[in-house]
Design an enzyme around this catalytic site. Structure first.
Site, short mmCIF file in Angstrom:
data_model
loop_
_atom_site.label_atom_id
_atom_site.label_comp_id
_atom_site.label_asym_id
_atom_site.label_seq_id
_atom_site.Cartn_x
_atom_site.Cartn_y
_atom_site.Cartn_z
N HIS A 96 0.83 -1.20 0.00
CA HIS A 96 0.00 0.00 0.00
C HIS A 96 0.87 1.25 0.00
O HIS A 96 1.83 1.35 0.75
CB HIS A 96 -0.92 0.03 1.22
CG HIS A 96 -1.78 1.24 1.28
ND1 HIS A 96 -2.80 1.48 0.37
CD2 HIS A 96 -1.78 2.32 2.11
CE1 HIS A 96 -3.39 2.62 0.65
NE2 HIS A 96 -2.78 3.16 1.70
N SER A 97 0.52 2.22 -0.85
CA SER A 97 1.20 3.50 -0.95
C SER A 97 2.68 3.27 -1.27
O SER A 97 3.00 2.63 -2.26
CB SER A 97 0.99 4.29 0.35
OG SER A 97 1.29 5.65 0.19
N MET A 98 3.61 3.74 -0.43
CA MET A 98 5.02 3.45 -0.71
C MET A 98 5.24 1.95 -0.81
O MET A 98 6.06 1.48 -1.62
CB MET A 98 5.92 4.02 0.38
CG MET A 98 7.41 3.78 0.12
SD MET A 98 8.50 4.02 1.52
CE MET A 98 8.42 2.40 2.28
#
Length: 257
Positions: A96-98
């Site tokens: 998730h995300s980074m």
């Protein structure tokens, strides 16, 4: 023989049947392995997979270790841990995300070397590496970092009002943003595995179009799923997400659009 201790890098909260596939999860910038505890429980309850969650250096029980600011080097170390913990079961990745970008780089490095290859990549809350932007959040002052976290409505962002909490959280957050923002994707490095992307319909940093471009970085199948919520839509959707991911791992058809 690798010198990496996989137990230092990978957390298993809910062990399941040793025939179940493994799903390795990657936290967001500033995040830690415990973020995925409810997801691990939901997936384990379904019997679809066993989660191993990456614990980055510089947080929780690894807080005395230096944070890494090079995403490819971080990926290389995770690859070593994954290979050292290989028990013959299929392995997929979720970030998730980074963590989505890191999971992508780990999938590439696994594909580019002899050894274990990931079966599938799940990415969430992050634009495709084929849609680069110039960003410099890691160069902001302390208040600038805090504003970024609050703009994303990060879980526990109110805790940043406490100076002691900021002193603990902001250094790994800054390091993660540096790793994220200095990463450069080479278009010739394409995956050959299926990729599934998830995005919140009101994410302030990742549009549906941005998430849809993950299909450009693989020669495998691609699916996009839009769910209600902002950047951290997962918090309210763990059970739904577990069902969707579990269905994919079991080969039960496409993610609904």
């Amino acid at each position: 023989m690798s010198s990496i201790d996989p137990a230092a890098w990978l957390r298993r909260y809910h062990p399941v049947d040793d025939k179940a596939p493994r799903l390795i999860c990657f936290p967001h910038a500033g995040g830690s392995a415990s973020y995925y505890f409810p997801f691990s429980r939901a997936v384990a309850d379904s019997g679809a997979a066993e989660l191993s969650v990456v614990q980055y250096p510089g947080r929780q029980d690894r807080h005395r270790e230096a944070c890494l600011t090079d995403l490819r080097e971080l990926a290389r170390l995770v690859v070593e841990a994954v290979l050292a913990s290989d028990d013959g079961r299929p392995v997929s990745l979720f970030g998730h995300s980074m963590g989505a970008l890191l999971a992508f780089e780990v999938a590439l490095q696994l594909q580019e070397r002899a050894g274990l290859r990931a079966d599938r990549l799940f990415v969430s809350g992050r634009r495709s590496p084929s849609s680069p932007r110039s960003e410099s959040v890691h160069l902001r002052d302390e208040q600038g970092l805090v504003r970024e976290v609050r703009a994303l409505d990060g879980t526990g962002s109110s805790m940043l009002d406490d100076p002691d909490v900021r002193a603990m959280i902001l250094p790994p957050l800054r390091a993660d943003y540096q790793a994220l923002e200095t990463y450069r994707y080479a278009p010739e490095r394409r995956l050959a595995i299926p990729v599934d992307a998830f995005v919140g319909d009101s994410d302030p940093r990742t549009s549906v179009d941005d998430a849809g471009r993950w299909g450009e970085v693989t020669a495998g199948d691609f699916d996009l799923c839009v769910l209600p919520g902002g950047h951290f839509f997962l918090v309210d959707q763990w059970a739904t997400l577990a069902g969707l991911v579990g269905g994919k791992l079991a080969g039960t058809g496409r993610i609904p659009l």
